[in-house]
Design a protein around this motif. Structure first.
Motif, PDB file in Angstrom:
ATOM      1  N   ASP A 266     -84.316  26.162 -37.691  1.00 28.60           N
ATOM      2  CA  ASP A 266     -84.039  26.393 -36.276  1.00 28.60           C
ATOM      3  C   ASP A 266     -85.281  26.903 -35.572  1.00 28.60           C
ATOM      4  N   VAL A 267     -85.557  26.334 -34.424  1.00 25.13           N
ATOM      5  CA  VAL A 267     -86.674  26.789 -33.606  1.00 25.13           C
ATOM      6  C   VAL A 267     -86.090  27.109 -32.234  1.00 25.13           C
ATOM      7  N   ASP A 268     -86.295  28.319 -31.748  1.00 24.80           N
ATOM      8  CA  ASP A 268     -85.689  28.683 -30.463  1.00 24.80           C
ATOM      9  C   ASP A 268     -86.294  27.892 -29.320  1.00 24.80           C
ATOM     10  N   GLU A 269     -87.595  27.946 -29.229  1.00 26.23           N
ATOM     11  CA  GLU A 269     -88.258  27.281 -28.109  1.00 26.23           C
ATOM     12  C   GLU A 269     -89.433  26.490 -28.664  1.00 26.23           C
TER      13      GLU A 269
END
Lengths: 340, 306, 337
Positions: A266-269
């Motif tokens: 997962d990468v937030d931004e």
């Protein structure tokens, strides 16, 4: 390196001449490919990666022309080879597969006719021998019921099958070097996995060297030993595959890696690179990447850096790592930051 | 393939039926009583009536059409009203002359058009290309009767090499075929050129080069066969134009063909001959197009036959 | 969840007839979408993923009523879109907008950006005429372009910028739902990231709902709240993003995820390489449509069509359509290759 170098490209320059205007599509590309290894040439649209590939086999379309440099294949400079010499190398010692399996096969001939043609030109095989070898090749690339398939026309095959046929055709004469130009871009993911696995297996089995042209860092990570990152017609970073992903030095390489949405974590931004890819008709004067680079200084805007050693592993074309760097000393210390 | 041809043959029925209706109504709508013309200007009214009776011209129009259709189906077109000879005797010799003229012209235009088109495409923007395209433009815009007259002036009158009129000997064939075939050759040359240029940029041509084939093989084996696909369609359409153009060419070179026959008999209101002639031409045209479609499918393996 | 259901697709079927035979009759059907049911809550992003021929784009087209579905209902805000006539549907298009893969093909090359945006406002009459220019400039700034660019033509923009214009056009009518059909697939990675970030920002600002149709699973993981996996016209798995990517249950989803090349040369992973191609949707396999390529398929899979069902001990709302999920999990059923 003590390995045998099969292909040594030095300062390759390829331009397109349109209305007396020179578009420098490939502008001084150099790399070495050791025997039996895979080099990935990565870049986005307009980076010159495909033109580099086509230049090696001198398959450029008309306004395109090699204007300088050397392409040394087993000691012969291909840029100076005669038409006849280069023809005897194409499809024989160096083969190529392309991005569009749907349109890369001639629609009016059967699969068998097209494979046989290569065998006839380079090995003088007759119809029966050619057919036999053709079936063998289709079996090698994992096509079920090859006896029937060899009699079919391209439109009767799926995209994945056509790419396998292309590979079979490329392998017909046991080439020493295979150039794969975005071989899986047009295919579905599960089919891409099949094709990449096939290329990897065949490479091990036949000891081929491979040039993998791609825009997909995932494909690079899974298939390549060495990587040349291209931007604006130039190689901006060259290293072995682990270094490229673990310790990239060029701000573009880092930016590219930070832009990729990952399926495994997962990468937030995402951290995109600002601006857009420059057109080869309108290249910046200094470092090609300077207008989009977060660290660029006046020096970067005005002067083009050389591709130089930064560490034992990386060759990087960037001012940050030179003595003349006058920007943020912090960047020089730690390099651009990976966020993913 | 067989099913495809059978289906196409069935589809011909309404087309041909339409042609018979058109031919029939055109003749009957045109002014002038054929009986009057047959009987002559000064013939008494009773003779005219007799003739009308004999030809069935007093029957209601639908009955006349039904009789005509019966003749068509039994392939018996009766006798000419003008010469009283059987229509087939009148028609066939003339038909063969026109048919020969059309076939020779077609072969001529395909041959010349293809060669010119290929040279043009392979050497795009060269002197050869520009000249060929100029000549093609010239050939396309020149009315063929005028071209025929010019040829006659040069080769028959000024140089005296070729006979100005007639049909049969090789010398007599050259000028009419050239006259009639030039426009087709020009169209085919332009079509071949643009089609070749399109094909040459295709991915599979690059594949062929990457295999190490000679440029000649790439062009003639890999590009040409694909480039021919749209050209074939044009050839079919051209053939129809040729049949029509034959009328003018025949007049110019005083060839006794079907074109001349039809024009003469329309003026004479010789219905059976005209109807039969037009019908024969329509059938020929329709069949040529069927052949074109079949060869189109044969060349273009991508299209499903059914 | 107390969220409001914005879109509800029930038993959607889309069969396209194949003409053929002696008289050109309909001889067969392409079952592009076959009995698909799902819902979308207000403000969330749902992605539909799958390989070519799985029916994901056809589903999007059916919701937009670009094709007329064979059967099923599509409820938007409680109203069945399929029962509306053309005029009523045109009004409803104000609420449902679409962004396509190739923005260039969907922008009229002879119109300036202002004309493109004004036209969208005019059709739905959302902004009075004298305010349109102001609004167009505001929209451009919202999507990260400059006010000065409002009178330029599409060809003066790069691919990423054109996609921003496409987004601005969709936003012009203040829609509730935006269908993104492979909206970022044609863009370079560095530019794709910009557009993805923009879409996320817009969603927060305007409380938009997205139906995201894509084949790139990295993009899907990044943008979605929930994910629907389709195979040959059927839904094989629906789940919350995290649950789906971390714990895929259907053998097809597992294979699909394992097939994606990971941009990390040291990542250790087990790859399930599926055999063969996706079968034709004209005569899809009986029973479970995946059985011809499934490494776990049994006799039962060839005859019985599995229903989409809730899975015990998985996150809430995690559904899959496979007979053998439990047996595969417990190890009673092992892969054939």
């Amino acid at each position: 390196m003590s390995e045998e170098i099969i292909l040594d490209v030095k300062d390759l320059r390829t331009s397109f001449f349109v209305d007396d205007f020179e578009v420098k599509a490939v502008d001084g590309v150099s790399f070495k490919l050791p025997k039996g290894k895979t080099i990935g040439i990565v870049g986005e649209s307009g980076s010159g990666k495909s033109i580099t590939a086509l230049s090696i086999l001198r398959l450029l379309e008309k306004p395109g022309k090699i204007v300088g440099g050397e392409i040394n294949f087993k000691g012969n400079d291909l840029t100076k080879a005669s038409e006849q010499e280069i023809r005897s190398i194409r499809g024989n010692e160096i083969s190529m597969i392309f991005q569009e399996p749907m349109t890369s096969l001639n629609p009016v001939y059967t699969v068998g006719q097209q494979i046989r043609e290569t065998l006839k030109v380079h090995q003088g095989l007759g119809k029966e021998q050619g057919m036999e070898k053709g079936v063998e090749l289709l079996k090698l690339v994992g096509i079920p019921s090859p006896q029937e398939r060899i009699k079919q026309y391209p439109h009767e095959l799926s995209g994945g099958m056509r790419q396998r046929v292309m590979i079979a055709m490329a392998l017909a004469c046991n080439p020493e070097l295979l150039i794969a130009d975005e071989p899986t871009t047009a295919l579905d993911v599960t089919i891409q996995a099949q094709i990449l696995e096939l290329i990897n297996e065949l490479q091990e089995e036949l000891g081929m060297s491979v040039i993998m042209i791609t825009h997909d860092m995932g494909v690079v990570a899974e298939t390549c030993d060495y990587v040349a990152v291209m931007y604006g017609g130039k190689v901006v970073e060259y290293a072995d595959v682990k270094t490229i992903f673990k310790d990239p030095k060029h701000p573009y390489t880092v930016g590219l890696l930070n832009s990729i949405p990952r399926h495994d974590i997962d990468v937030d931004e995402l951290e995109p690179i600002r601006g857009s890819v420059p057109s080869p008709k309108n290249m910046p004067n200094g470092c090609r990447f300077a207008p989009r680079c977060p660290f660029a200084t006046d020096l970067c805007m005005e002067e083009l850096p050389d591709l130089g050693d930064v560490s034992d592993e990386n060759l990087v074309r960037c001012w940050i790592y030179s003595e003349r760097w006058d920007g943020d000393p912090e960047v020089k210390e730690h390099g651009p930051k990976r966020t993913t | 393939m067989f099913q495809f041809i059978v289906r196409r043959l069935f589809q011909l029925i309404p087309v041909l039926l339409g042609v018979t209706i058109l031919v029939f109504s055109l003749m009957h709508l045109s002014p002038g009583n054929p009986a009057h013309i047959i009987a002559g200007e000064s013939a008494p009214e009773s003779t005219v009536q007799q003739i009308e009776e004999r030809l069935g011209l007093n029957d209601p129009i639908p009955v006349q059409y039904a009789n005509f259709l019966k003749d068509v189906v039994t392939l018996d077109f009766g006798n000419s009203w003008r010469t009283s000879l059987p229509v087939s005797t009148e028609l066939w010799p003339k038909f063969w002359v026109t048919f020969e003229l059309a076939i020779y012209s077609t072969i001529f235009s395909i041959f010349l058009g293809l060669i010119a088109g290929i040279i043009s495409a392979v050497r795009q923007y060269s002197v050869a290309d520009v000249s060929i395209m100029l000549v093609a433009l010239f050939g396309l815009s020149m009315p063929n009767f005028w071209l025929g007259l010019m040829l006659m002036q040069w080769f028959s009158i000024n140089l005296g090499w070729l006979p100005p009129t007639g049909w049969g000997t090789p010398e007599q064939i050259i000028m009419p075929v050239f006259t009639l075939g030039t426009m087709g050759a020009a169209v085919i040359a332009r079509m071949t050129r643009s089609s070749m240029l399109d094909v040459i940029t295709q991915d599979y041509i690059r594949t062929a080069r990457a295999k190490g084939l000679k440029e000649k093989v790439v062009i003639y084996r890999h590009a040409l066969k694909n480039a021919l696909i749209p050209v074939v369609t044009v050839v079919g359409l051209q053939f129809g134009g040729l049949l029509a153009g034959a009328v003018l060419t025949e007049s110019v070179f005083a060839i006794n063909g079907m074109g001349k026959l039809v024009v003469d008999r329309i003026l004479a209101r010789d219905f059976p001959v005209v109807q039969a002639a037009v019908l024969v031409m329509a059938v020929v045209f329709v069949f040529v197009n069927l052949i074109v479609d079949v060869s189109y499918k044969f060349l273009n393996k991508r299209i499903d036959l059914d | 969840m107390a969220q409001k259901e914005l879109l509800k697709v029930n038993n959607l079927k889309q069969y396209f007839p194949i003409k053929g035979g002696f008289l050109g009759r309909t001889v067969n059907h392409v079952k592009a979408v076959d009995d698909v049911t799902f819902n979308i809550y207000e403000g969330e992003t749902v992605s539909v993923v799958g390989e070519s021929g799985c029916g994901k784009s056809t589903t999007g087209r059916a919701i937009l009523r670009l094709d007329d579905p064979t059967d099923g209902t599509i409820e938007f805000n409680g109203e069945d879109l399929l029962s509306l006539n053309k005029k009523e549907m045109r009004k409803r298009r104000k609420d449902i907008q679409v962004i396509f893969q190739d923005p260039y093909a969907s922008l009229n090359p002879r119109q300036t950006v202002f004309q493109i945006l004004a036209e969208a406002m005019e059709i739905q009459d959302v902004v009075p005429k004298d305010k349109r220019r102001e609004r167009a400039i505001e929209l451009l700034e919202t999507v990260g372009l400059n006010a000065e660019q409002v009178d330029r033509f599409p060809h003066e923009f790069s691919g990423g910028q054109r996609q921003r214009i496409g987004i601005a056009r969709a936003l012009a009518v203040e829609p509730k739902l935006i269908i993104c059909d492979e909206a970022v697939s044609a863009l370079d990675v560095s530019v794709q990231a910009q557009v993805l970030n923009l879409l996320k920002k817009l969603q927060r600002e305007f409380n938009l709902t997205f139906l995201f149709i894509a084949h790139d699973l990295g993009v899907v993981r990044h943008i979605s709240d929930r994910v629907i996996v389709m195979y040959l016209g059927k839904v094989v798995e629906i789940a919350d993003k995290k649950s789906l990517f971390d714990n895929p249950q259907h053998p097809y989803t597992k294979a699909l995820l394992s097939a994606i090349p990971t941009p990390d040369p040291e990542a250790k992973k087990e790859r399930i390489v599926l055999q063969g191609d996706v079968p034709s949707p004209i005569n899809p396999p009986t029973g479970c449509r995946f059985h011809t390529r499934c490494p776990f398929a049994t006799e039962m899979c060839k005859t019985d069509t599995p229903e989409l069902r809730n899975l015990d001990n998985m996150a809430e709302g995690h559904q899959a359509s496979c007979h053998h999920i439990e047996k595969i999990f417990s190890g009673d059923l092992v892969s054939k290759y």
